[in-house]
Enzyme design. Structure first.
Site, PDB file in Angstrom:
ATOM      1  N   GLU A  14      29.967  51.986  32.991  1.00  0.00           N
ATOM      2  CA  GLU A  14      30.877  51.224  33.557  1.00  0.00           C
ATOM      3  C   GLU A  14      30.617  49.814  33.876  1.00  0.00           C
ATOM      4  O   GLU A  14      30.654  49.483  34.946  1.00  0.00           O
ATOM      5  CB  GLU A  14      31.626  51.938  34.411  1.00  0.00           C
ATOM      6  N   ARG A  72      30.407  43.042  35.442  1.00  0.00           N
ATOM      7  CA  ARG A  72      29.786  41.780  35.575  1.00  0.00           C
ATOM      8  C   ARG A  72      28.896  41.511  34.490  1.00  0.00           C
ATOM      9  O   ARG A  72      28.948  40.256  34.003  1.00  0.00           O
ATOM     10  CB  ARG A  72      29.052  41.800  36.970  1.00  0.00           C
ATOM     11  N   TYR A  88      30.211  36.301  49.505  1.00  0.00           N
ATOM     12  CA  TYR A  88      29.084  37.156  49.182  1.00  0.00           C
ATOM     13  C   TYR A  88      27.828  36.093  49.343  1.00  0.00           C
ATOM     14  O   TYR A  88      26.602  36.258  49.142  1.00  0.00           O
ATOM     15  CB  TYR A  88      28.790  37.403  48.031  1.00  0.00           C
ATOM     16  N   CYS A 145      41.232  24.300  53.797  1.00  0.00           N
ATOM     17  CA  CYS A 145      40.913  24.062  55.276  1.00  0.00           C
ATOM     18  C   CYS A 145      40.295  25.273  55.954  1.00  0.00           C
ATOM     19  O   CYS A 145      40.563  26.096  56.845  1.00  0.00           O
ATOM     20  CB  CYS A 145      42.336  23.923  55.968  1.00  0.00           C
TER      21      CYS A 145
HETATM   22  C1  LIG Z   1      33.396  47.717  40.284  1.00  0.00           C
HETATM   23  C2  LIG Z   1      33.051  48.962  39.579  1.00  0.00           C
HETATM   24  C3  LIG Z   1      32.353  48.784  38.512  1.00  0.00           C
HETATM   25  C4  LIG Z   1      31.755  47.813  37.907  1.00  0.00           C
HETATM   26  O1  LIG Z   1      30.674  47.084  38.513  1.00  0.00           O
HETATM   27  P1  LIG Z   1      29.671  45.825  37.922  1.00  0.00           P
HETATM   28  O2  LIG Z   1      29.031  45.512  38.875  1.00  0.00           O
HETATM   29  O3  LIG Z   1      31.001  44.594  37.870  1.00  0.00           O
HETATM   30  O4  LIG Z   1      29.214  46.196  36.719  1.00  0.00           O
HETATM   31  C5  LIG Z   1      31.855  50.069  37.734  1.00  0.00           C
HETATM   32  N1  LIG Z   1      32.527  51.139  38.234  1.00  0.00           N
HETATM   33  C6  LIG Z   1      33.088  51.344  39.353  1.00  0.00           C
HETATM   34  C7  LIG Z   1      33.721  52.466  40.002  1.00  0.00           C
HETATM   35  C8  LIG Z   1      33.469  50.194  40.118  1.00  0.00           C
HETATM   36  O5  LIG Z   1      34.241  50.126  41.116  1.00  0.00           O
END
Ligand SMILES: *Cc1c(COP(=O)(O)O)cnc(C)c1O
Length: 442
Positions: free
Chosen positions: A298, A301, A341, A369
């Site tokens: 999944e 980024r 972050y 601000c």
């Molecule tokens: C945010 C998230 C991702 C993606 O994370 P990246 O760091 O953008 O690759 C994948 N799976 C779940 C469950 C997430 O919450």
């Protein structure tokens, strides 16, 4: 002992040339200044104004192909579900749907956006600790491929809803493997103290519950240990823990068809060493090879982060006794990552003449601000005049999606560059749109 790498250390910060060299979609042209895929960013700023997000479609496509290719090269048939929350622009979603990706969603809104962008329901995975009954009902109605359940309570809720709707939910249990991904505290998700996933020691018992509940078809396991992960070791640890569970569950007679390995692959914001898709593929292969499971990842980024930038203009340069402040027209309400972050983003001047001007140290801030509205401290940059433009790099992920209208600042425009042409994919918000839904009390 190796020198400590401070996040805002001008001695170790990569230069603009080094940042551009590592990002082949960017080029500095002696006439037209900074180009994205051959398109002068100054021209986009002239027409659309600033702040504006600019994305390289080709970079997103080629990164998807590189990731898919790395998995294939390792001999793995991995399903890639794009994490919609990284960048949920309709154009971006359509691009990944066209590439054949599935979607990883974390809300009903993202589920609807993914469907509107033509992701097949069967290729959608829904994760999240707090899916509401309405959202779970939507997922059941749409008959999406997989719901990643994160608690016993959610499992009960889903069973009741599925039974009432006379449907069956395909469920993976999202397991918290209790490993530290070694990333920022706010984006680590796989420690026992984090709110995400089912405690490792509860997983076997809960899988049995899932198998016995009406309306639930358990199909496997999922995990996601955090975001911006720069080291493969935590992945290896998490995968090993998940593989142990697969064996233990199968010994008890359960069917495990799928293992969803989550996202989190980091990117080199500061040209820092970061793991390649091939390294992730190797870790997956090492652990899951021969296990006979359908593998999924999944990523968010990694696919879109480097492909986007935030185009901004200098409002003024404020001189002080310490580093002077470059005040931009972009702010923390646009890109919150530095404030939230302590994230480091490359900042590169657009104009050709600025690229060669002598540099000194500046703080780069926005007009909001809050003192936290700071993009960079002690950053080596040329002295920029009011109206000069800069690009804040690697803003394609967790950029526009995390924007707010704080200080009544309109949401910025979004532009997309493809095949040497550019088009606006979201108009700048107007102030009228911002107040259109407000009412005075009766
Ligand atoms: C945010 C998230 C991702 C993606 O994370 P990246 O760091 O953008 O690759 C994948 N799976 C779940 C469950 C997430 O919450």
């Amino acid at each position: 002992m190796a020198a400590l790498q401070l996040p805002n250390d001008p001695m170790t910060d990569p230069s603009a040339e080094e940042l551009i060299a590592l990002r082949p979609w960017l080029k500095h042209d002696a006439m037209n200044g900074l180009l994205l895929d051959g398109v002068p960013l100054a021209g986009i700023a002239d027409e659309v104004g600033t702040p504006t997000w600019v994305y390289s479609a080709e970079t997103m496509r080629s990164r998807y192909k590189a990731l898919a290719g790395a998995m294939a090269d390792a001999g793995l048939a991995v399903h890639i579900h794009y994490a919609v929350k990284a960048n949920d622009s309709r154009a971006v979603l359509s691009l990944f749907a066209t590439q054949g990706a599935g979607a990883d969603v974390v809300s009903g809104g993202e589920l609807l956006k993914a469907r509107r962008a033509s992701f097949p329901a069967s290729n959608i995975v829904y994760s999240g600790v707090g899916k509401s009954p309405a959202e779970l009902s939507l997922a059941l109605r749409e008959d999406i491929g997989q719901i990643n359940v994160e608690s016993a309570e959610e499992l009960d809720m889903l069973s009741a809803l599925a039974t009432a709707q006379n449907r069956t939910a395909r469920v993976a249990l999202r397991v918290n493997p209790d490993v530290d991904a070694g990333t920022n505290d706010k984006i680590t998700t796989g420690r026992a103290t984090d709110k995400f996933g089912i405690p490792y020691s509860d997983a076997i018992a809960l899988y049995a519950v899932a198998a016995s509940l009406p309306g639930i078809q358990p199909i496997g396991l999922a995990t996601h240990i955090g975001s911006q992960i720069l080291d493969i070791a935590p992945y290896r640890n998490a995968f090993a823990r998940i593989a142990q569970l697969v064996h233990a569950l199968r010994e008890k007679g359960h069917r495990i068809e799928t293992v969803d390995c989550g996202g989190g692959l980091g990117i080199p914001y500061r040209n820092d060493p970061s793991p390649s898709p091939a390294a992730l593929a190797a870790a997956m292969k090492q652990t899951f090879h021969g296990l006979d499971v359908r593998l999924a990842i999944e990523p968010g980024r990694w696919l879109v982060g480097p492909a986007g930038l935030l185009l901004a203009s200098v409002v003024l340069v404020k001189r002080t006794a310490l580093d002077p402040f470059i005040v931009l027209d972009a702010a923390m309400n646009d890109l919150v990552r530095p404030a939230m972050y302590d994230a480091w983003h490359g900042i590169v001047p657009i104009a050709a003449k600025d690229a060669v001007a002598p540099a000194r140290l500046f703080s780069v801030v926005g007009p909001v601000c809050e003192s936290g509205d700071t993009f960079a401290r002690s950053r080596s940059l040329p002295t920029l005049a009011a109206g000069a433009r800069v690009a804040i790099l690697d803003a394609g992920a967790y950029g526009a999606v995390m924007s707010s209208t704080y200080n009544a600042r309109p949401l910025a425009a979004e532009v997309w560059v493809d095949q040497c042409r550019w088009s606006t994919i979201r108009d700048r918000q107007s102030i009228e749109e911002q107040w259109a839904r407000e009412r005075l009390p009766t």
